[in-house]
Design a protein around this motif. Structure first.
Motif, short mmCIF file in Angstrom:
data_model
loop_
_atom_site.label_atom_id
_atom_site.label_comp_id
_atom_site.label_asym_id
_atom_site.label_seq_id
_atom_site.Cartn_x
_atom_site.Cartn_y
_atom_site.Cartn_z
N ALA B 184 54.13 34.98 38.17
CA ALA B 184 54.67 35.23 36.84
C ALA B 184 54.26 34.13 35.86
CB ALA B 184 56.20 35.33 36.91
N ALA B 185 54.43 32.87 36.28
CA ALA B 185 54.12 31.76 35.39
C ALA B 185 52.63 31.70 35.08
CB ALA B 185 54.60 30.45 36.01
N GLY B 186 51.82 31.86 36.12
CA GLY B 186 50.37 31.77 35.95
C GLY B 186 49.81 32.89 35.09
N GLU B 187 50.28 34.12 35.34
CA GLU B 187 49.75 35.26 34.57
C GLU B 187 50.18 35.17 33.11
OE1 GLU B 187 47.55 37.76 36.38
OE2 GLU B 187 47.69 35.79 37.35
N GLY B 188 51.42 34.74 32.88
CA GLY B 188 51.89 34.58 31.50
C GLY B 188 51.03 33.59 30.73
N ALA B 189 50.81 32.42 31.34
CA ALA B 189 50.01 31.38 30.68
C ALA B 189 48.59 31.87 30.44
CB ALA B 189 50.00 30.11 31.53
N ARG B 190 48.01 32.51 31.45
CA ARG B 190 46.63 32.98 31.35
C ARG B 190 46.46 33.98 30.21
NH1 ARG B 190 42.46 33.24 35.02
NH2 ARG B 190 43.81 32.33 36.63
N LEU B 191 47.41 34.92 30.13
CA LEU B 191 47.31 35.95 29.10
C LEU B 191 47.37 35.35 27.69
CD1 LEU B 191 49.47 38.88 30.47
CD2 LEU B 191 47.13 39.04 29.62
N ALA B 192 48.04 34.20 27.59
CA ALA B 192 48.16 33.58 26.28
C ALA B 192 46.98 32.65 25.99
CB ALA B 192 49.48 32.81 26.20
N GLY B 193 46.00 32.65 26.89
CA GLY B 193 44.79 31.86 26.64
C GLY B 193 44.90 30.41 27.07
N ALA B 194 45.70 30.12 28.09
CA ALA B 194 45.86 28.75 28.56
C ALA B 194 44.56 28.21 29.16
CB ALA B 194 46.96 28.70 29.63
N THR B 195 44.41 26.90 29.14
CA THR B 195 43.27 26.27 29.83
C THR B 195 43.54 26.29 31.34
OG1 THR B 195 44.33 24.10 29.87
CG2 THR B 195 43.02 24.63 27.91
N ASN B 196 42.51 25.99 32.11
CA ASN B 196 42.69 25.98 33.57
C ASN B 196 43.78 24.99 33.99
OD1 ASN B 196 40.93 27.98 34.11
ND2 ASN B 196 39.20 26.62 34.59
N ARG B 197 43.78 23.82 33.35
CA ARG B 197 44.79 22.81 33.69
C ARG B 197 46.20 23.34 33.35
NH1 ARG B 197 46.18 18.74 37.02
NH2 ARG B 197 48.15 17.95 36.21
N GLN B 198 46.31 24.02 32.21
CA GLN B 198 47.62 24.57 31.84
C GLN B 198 48.05 25.66 32.82
OE1 GLN B 198 46.63 25.59 27.74
NE2 GLN B 198 47.83 23.88 26.96
#
Lengths: 328, 328
Positions: B184-198
């Motif tokens: 959940a946390a990873g997919e949410g961040a990814r969808l919002a355009g997070a960097t790999n570190r984020q």
């Protein structure tokens, strides 16, 4: 029944079926040695591998030289999806046996069986992520999985409904049984580079033999021996009315005798069930069921003959016919 | 507990959670009106929507203006996967209640419950085919689903094993609970355009709060009231040893008293279980469990604070802390 130690016994695709079996065994992987053994045993013994056979033969009919890893994995994925639903079916039926061996649920309990089926869903899902060419391919598989379940749920929703008629029966069988045949045939043909028309024919072949396969299964339950076998007794007492009974209910005289018995629902005695079997047999419903199944088989063969001629098509034709004459 | 009629009660993402709920209700679609109602009731009442909340907040922490359909569908898909596993867990536990309402299995029987869970797996799968950006995205989801199940199966494999220690417990909790928080946390961040570190920090946050969440759940089972509650009694009698008991077993004196009791396995009486609870409490294991949970919470917060500051991060911080002080 396939003997994986003698692949040459199986015409044309014996070696590929051995590879399918190997992929399935490799993928059944869990931190629970006993369960892993049981699932691998289930994967290797007693299964007829009908769905992988359809994948491989439908690929071969289009391209006899095609041999690739993706084809093997797709064939394995559909068998694994089938195994998952068998395991969950056994939980529901409390079946002590599956494929001649002790069922997962009777050996490990229903808790492990529920999770084992789920685990196989994830293996299916994993294989799909490796093999799916595009989003459409995922969608076909996702829809197939949903249709299988909606067929099972539909069958349950209509339990004890004597007015359901053939439409519901066909819809449920189309879902719970024919969908995986449809998927197997279509994916096999597609992987071998079939044209859209060929894929259509392959799928239609799959769907139609799937339906006749289930009809014959239902028929054999009623016709084998003088006494009803266990599956049909379970079906009757849980209100799952299969083809012969539904056809008998369409005859006014048989319906008149059947209705008071069926009204007992879960209270049906063993004697009641024998009486039901006799009424169904006397009504001519078994012959009608066979005729109906033959209609679907013929439709399947008609589609098959739109696909390229050759030894593969001949073999598929023979296998289809022999399915019509099987005994349980 | 979310009240979908008062989305403004829920800070920042209330309206989006209403949309998630709407997608879930739309997707629960089966030819079985009663079951459909029951599943929709389960989707709308009593659920805390923790996993969708994590998806939405982790997207928001990266991009507060992000509002898209894919995000809502991803949040819905993870909640549906969670619901599917809850339904199957209830089959296994024979639970009469779920989310305050009658569980699917106690209302419809285990047969319908097994298929309902399966049906939700297919809904998850369907949503994924619509939202997954690429093969890697399917793979993350497939692996997550497998880890959840391997956690469940691992927990079963180690039943009645008093020597299992914390490593196995952590591995199983990491699978059965923390994986969906991680996803959940990873997919949410990814969808919002997070960097790999984020994305790494978001996932690590998810995994760590997932573990502390489960630890606190296990802890509350032992500490609430003077008598053991039903879940812990079920766990004990089925041999599922949770954190407080495993920690108590590491104290020589407590272990000496516990072992003869645990040796009774499925024959434990209600009195035995009360004695076990008292031994566990007296050993100091509850404090140790709380300290361990706090360690994971702190690790989660540390990762959280590598993500952009602002009202979203503040809210996530507060929610994480309040989780530590919840009562059952």
């Amino acid at each position: 029944m396939i003997n994986f130690n003698a692949p040459s016994d199986y015409p044309l695709i014996g070696k590929q079926l051995v590879q399918v079996n190997r992929v399935i065994n490799q993928r059944i992987n869990t931190r629970y040695p006993e369960l892993q053994d049981a699932l691998r045993t289930m994967a290797s013994h007693g299964g007829k591998y009908i769905r992988p056979t359809i994948v491989l033969l439908m690929a071969r009919i289009i391209d006899p030289s095609l041999k690739n890893e993706r084809l093997i994995k797709v064939a394995a994925s559909i068998e694994i999806l089938h195994m998952a639903s068998l395991i969950h079916d056994d939980v529901i039926d409390d079946s002590p046996k599956r494929r001649g061996a002790v069922s997962i649920q009777s050996r490990f309990g229903k808790d492990i069986a529920v999770y084992s089926g789920d685990l196989l869903f994830t293996v299916f899902f994993d294989l799909l992520t490796e093999t799916a060419a595009d989003r459409a391919s995922f969608q076909r598989n996702a829809h197939a999985m949903r249709h299988v379940l909606n067929g099972e749920l539909g069958q349950m929703a209509e339990r004890f409904d004597i007015h359901q008629g053939l439409t519901n029966y066909l819809r449920n069988v189309n879902g719970k049984t024919a969908t995986l045949f449809w998927l197997a045939a279509g994916e096999g043909a597609r992987l071998a580079g079939a044209t859209n028309r060929q894929i259509f024919c392959a799928r239609s072949f799959g769907r139609n033999i799937g339906i006749s396969f289930q009809m014959l299964d239902d028929l054999l339950d009623y016709s084998s021996g003088d006494s009803l076998n266990k599956p049909v007794m379970e079906d009757l007492s849980t209100g799952v009315y299969s083809l012969p009974l539904l056809l008998a209910l369409q005859h006014a005289d048989a319906a008149k005798k059947l209705k008071p018995l069926l009204a007992k629902k879960r209270q049906l005695t063993a004697d009641d069930m024998v009486t039901i079997q006799q009424i169904v047999k006397a009504s001519g419903a078994l012959q009608e069921a066979e005729q109906l199944a033959t209609k679907f088989t013929n439709k399947a063969l008609q589609r098959l003959h739109e696909l390229p001629a050759g030894p593969t098509r001949k073999l598929i034709h023979e296998l289809t016919i022999s399915m019509l004459h099987r005994n349980k």
